[in-house]
Motif scaffolding. Structure first.
Motif, PDB file in Angstrom:
ATOM      1  N   PHE A 288      -3.841 -61.578 -92.153  1.00  0.00           N
ATOM      2  CA  PHE A 288      -4.253 -61.280 -90.787  1.00  0.00           C
ATOM      3  C   PHE A 288      -4.827 -62.551 -90.160  1.00  0.00           C
ATOM      4  O   PHE A 288      -5.587 -63.266 -90.830  1.00  0.00           O
ATOM      5  CB  PHE A 288      -5.436 -60.309 -90.775  1.00  0.00           C
ATOM      6  CG  PHE A 288      -5.183 -58.906 -91.200  1.00  0.00           C
ATOM      7  CD1 PHE A 288      -4.597 -57.990 -90.338  1.00  0.00           C
ATOM      8  CD2 PHE A 288      -5.604 -58.456 -92.456  1.00  0.00           C
ATOM      9  CE1 PHE A 288      -4.433 -56.660 -90.709  1.00  0.00           C
ATOM     10  CE2 PHE A 288      -5.436 -57.134 -92.831  1.00  0.00           C
ATOM     11  CZ  PHE A 288      -4.841 -56.231 -91.955  1.00  0.00           C
ATOM     12  N   THR A 289      -4.560 -62.818 -88.900  1.00  0.00           N
ATOM     13  CA  THR A 289      -5.411 -63.789 -88.225  1.00  0.00           C
ATOM     14  C   THR A 289      -6.758 -63.089 -88.033  1.00  0.00           C
ATOM     15  O   THR A 289      -6.822 -61.845 -88.051  1.00  0.00           O
ATOM     16  CB  THR A 289      -4.861 -64.180 -86.832  1.00  0.00           C
ATOM     17  OG1 THR A 289      -4.892 -63.003 -86.006  1.00  0.00           O
ATOM     18  CG2 THR A 289      -3.441 -64.722 -86.929  1.00  0.00           C
ATOM     19  N   PRO A 290      -7.845 -63.845 -87.852  1.00  0.00           N
ATOM     20  CA  PRO A 290      -9.129 -63.182 -87.621  1.00  0.00           C
ATOM     21  C   PRO A 290      -9.054 -62.166 -86.462  1.00  0.00           C
ATOM     22  O   PRO A 290      -9.620 -61.076 -86.565  1.00  0.00           O
ATOM     23  CB  PRO A 290     -10.071 -64.344 -87.328  1.00  0.00           C
ATOM     24  CG  PRO A 290      -9.499 -65.469 -88.152  1.00  0.00           C
ATOM     25  CD  PRO A 290      -8.003 -65.306 -88.043  1.00  0.00           C
ATOM     26  N   ASP A 291      -8.322 -62.504 -85.405  1.00  0.00           N
ATOM     27  CA  ASP A 291      -8.185 -61.560 -84.279  1.00  0.00           C
ATOM     28  C   ASP A 291      -7.469 -60.278 -84.682  1.00  0.00           C
ATOM     29  O   ASP A 291      -7.872 -59.186 -84.296  1.00  0.00           O
ATOM     30  CB  ASP A 291      -7.421 -62.219 -83.113  1.00  0.00           C
ATOM     31  CG  ASP A 291      -8.308 -63.154 -82.302  1.00  0.00           C
ATOM     32  OD1 ASP A 291      -9.557 -63.083 -82.459  1.00  0.00           O
ATOM     33  OD2 ASP A 291      -7.752 -63.958 -81.529  1.00  0.00           O
TER      34      ASP A 291
ATOM     35  N   CYS B  93      -7.314 -59.049 -87.687  1.00  0.00           N
ATOM     36  CA  CYS B  93      -8.152 -58.311 -88.637  1.00  0.00           C
ATOM     37  C   CYS B  93      -9.271 -57.574 -87.895  1.00  0.00           C
ATOM     38  O   CYS B  93      -9.570 -56.413 -88.181  1.00  0.00           O
ATOM     39  CB  CYS B  93      -8.726 -59.277 -89.667  1.00  0.00           C
ATOM     40  SG  CYS B  93      -9.361 -58.443 -91.121  1.00  0.00           S
ATOM     41  N   ARG B  94      -9.841 -58.249 -86.915  1.00  0.00           N
ATOM     42  CA  ARG B  94     -10.884 -57.650 -86.079  1.00  0.00           C
ATOM     43  C   ARG B  94     -10.330 -56.413 -85.368  1.00  0.00           C
ATOM     44  O   ARG B  94     -10.946 -55.349 -85.352  1.00  0.00           O
ATOM     45  CB  ARG B  94     -11.360 -58.685 -85.069  1.00  0.00           C
ATOM     46  CG  ARG B  94     -12.578 -58.291 -84.263  1.00  0.00           C
ATOM     47  CD  ARG B  94     -12.978 -59.427 -83.320  1.00  0.00           C
ATOM     48  NE  ARG B  94     -13.532 -60.576 -84.023  1.00  0.00           N
ATOM     49  CZ  ARG B  94     -12.978 -61.788 -84.077  1.00  0.00           C
ATOM     50  NH1 ARG B  94     -11.815 -62.049 -83.489  1.00  0.00           N
ATOM     51  NH2 ARG B  94     -13.566 -62.772 -84.738  1.00  0.00           N
ATOM     52  N   ALA B  95      -9.127 -56.557 -84.805  1.00  0.00           N
ATOM     53  CA  ALA B  95      -8.513 -55.436 -84.085  1.00  0.00           C
ATOM     54  C   ALA B  95      -8.246 -54.268 -85.033  1.00  0.00           C
ATOM     55  O   ALA B  95      -8.447 -53.101 -84.678  1.00  0.00           O
ATOM     56  CB  ALA B  95      -7.213 -55.893 -83.413  1.00  0.00           C
ATOM     57  N   MET B  96      -7.811 -54.580 -86.234  1.00  0.00           N
ATOM     58  CA  MET B  96      -7.545 -53.525 -87.219  1.00  0.00           C
ATOM     59  C   MET B  96      -8.843 -52.780 -87.547  1.00  0.00           C
ATOM     60  O   MET B  96      -8.886 -51.557 -87.587  1.00  0.00           O
ATOM     61  CB  MET B  96      -6.930 -54.155 -88.471  1.00  0.00           C
ATOM     62  CG  MET B  96      -6.375 -53.174 -89.481  1.00  0.00           C
ATOM     63  SD  MET B  96      -7.611 -52.488 -90.590  1.00  0.00           S
ATOM     64  CE  MET B  96      -7.976 -53.925 -91.616  1.00  0.00           C
ATOM     65  N   LEU B  97      -9.911 -53.545 -87.748  1.00  0.00           N
ATOM     66  CA  LEU B  97     -11.191 -52.906 -88.092  1.00  0.00           C
ATOM     67  C   LEU B  97     -11.726 -52.094 -86.913  1.00  0.00           C
ATOM     68  O   LEU B  97     -12.248 -50.988 -87.081  1.00  0.00           O
ATOM     69  CB  LEU B  97     -12.204 -53.963 -88.541  1.00  0.00           C
ATOM     70  CG  LEU B  97     -11.883 -54.618 -89.895  1.00  0.00           C
ATOM     71  CD1 LEU B  97     -12.798 -55.828 -90.146  1.00  0.00           C
ATOM     72  CD2 LEU B  97     -12.004 -53.618 -91.039  1.00  0.00           C
ATOM     73  N   GLU B  98     -11.577 -52.651 -85.702  1.00  0.00           N
ATOM     74  CA  GLU B  98     -12.033 -51.919 -84.502  1.00  0.00           C
ATOM     75  C   GLU B  98     -11.242 -50.631 -84.318  1.00  0.00           C
ATOM     76  O   GLU B  98     -11.774 -49.621 -83.863  1.00  0.00           O
ATOM     77  CB  GLU B  98     -11.898 -52.811 -83.252  1.00  0.00           C
ATOM     78  CG  GLU B  98     -12.980 -53.874 -83.168  1.00  0.00           C
ATOM     79  CD  GLU B  98     -12.700 -54.927 -82.085  1.00  0.00           C
ATOM     80  OE1 GLU B  98     -11.573 -54.937 -81.524  1.00  0.00           O
ATOM     81  OE2 GLU B  98     -13.610 -55.745 -81.829  1.00  0.00           O
ATOM     82  N   GLY B  99      -9.968 -50.661 -84.679  1.00  0.00           N
ATOM     83  CA  GLY B  99      -9.106 -49.482 -84.539  1.00  0.00           C
ATOM     84  C   GLY B  99      -9.637 -48.273 -85.300  1.00  0.00           C
ATOM     85  O   GLY B  99      -9.484 -47.135 -84.850  1.00  0.00           O
ATOM     86  N   GLY B 100     -10.261 -48.528 -86.429  1.00  0.00           N
ATOM     87  CA  GLY B 100     -10.948 -47.456 -87.145  1.00  0.00           C
ATOM     88  C   GLY B 100     -10.094 -46.615 -88.071  1.00  0.00           C
ATOM     89  O   GLY B 100     -10.633 -45.851 -88.877  1.00  0.00           O
TER      90      GLY B 100
END
Ligand SMILES: *Cc1c(COP(=O)(O)O)cnc(C)c1O
Length: 226
Positions: A128-131, A133-140
């Protein structure tokens, strides 16, 4: 030539308390892993599923097996009954499939999974790029993956370059991302604690930048014969 035991001792001597050593034994025969085992090593990392499964049959049962390669969903089943940590998960789909297979295999202990971050300049590296990965985590959606999967931290490789400033900057980015993810999504979760980074040529830099687990092959076992 130094023995595996001597190499292990030399690498361990450079690691501060709290940084664990994963012996990356891919492409080396089981007898060599046994030498490392006899010298006290218990964490081994492999990058091919069949090789991991075959070596597991030949080594003592208390080895902690880590998978560090790129994982295809159709291979999960060969190692899911026993693998301890999967280092390079880079999609929600793979995460869900690991959960599904862990349920199916009737695991009793959760399998630990690290999110692979792509911070290197190279095009070919997975992660994942950090962005992303962040989006994946935010997605929940990851929260509804099987409880038999435990998100345990992040993993990354730095660019394969001589420029130590660049390597350091990449490791620093990984550690910063880990801290952000920890505070935003895993604050109360003691299991989310691993920063897997650093290989034979760059692990001292990784340790300085906060690695909790270095993945060292060549410095322990010598060059691989592919
Ligand atoms: C092979 C490999 C290592 C170990 O590399 P060395 O340079 O031999 O220490 C570490 N991490 C990953 C993901 C690998 O594939």
């Amino acid at each position: 030539m130094m023995s595996v035991a001597e190499n292990l001792r030399a690498v361990r001597a450079t690691l501060p308390r709290g940084v664990r050593l994963l012996a990356v034994s891919k492409f080396h025969p089981a007898g060599v892993l046994q030498e490392a085992y006899d010298a006290g090593q218990r964490l081994f990392g492999e990058s091919r599923v069949q090789e991991l499964a075959a070596k597991r049959e030949l080594l003592p049962a208390d080895v902690e097996w880590h998978f560090i390669g790129h994982l295809q969903t159709n291979k999960i089943k060969y190692m899911i009954p026993f693998v301890h940590t999967i280092h390079a998960v880079d999609s929600l789909k793979l995460l869900s499939e690991i959960g599904r297979q862990a349920e199916k295999a009737g695991r009793t202990e959760p399998v630990r999974v690290l999110l692979q971050l792509h911070v290197a300049r190279e095009e070919t590296k997975f992660g994942f790029t950090p962005d992303e990965c962040r989006a994946m985590l935010e997605g929940g959606a990851w929260r509804s993956v099987s409880p038999l999967v435990r998100l345990a931290g992040v993993m990354a490789m730095a660019s394969n370059v001589d420029d130590t400033a660049q390597i350091r900057a990449e490791f620093r980015e990984v550690a910063a991302f880990f801290r952000e993810a920890k505070s935003r999504f895993f604050a109360g979760d003691a299991e989310f604690r691993e920063i897997s980074m650093g290989m034979s040529h760059d692990y001292p830099i990784a340790v300085e930048e906060g690695s909790t687990m270095v993945r060292v092959g060549t410095r322990i076992f010598g060059e691989r014969a592919y």
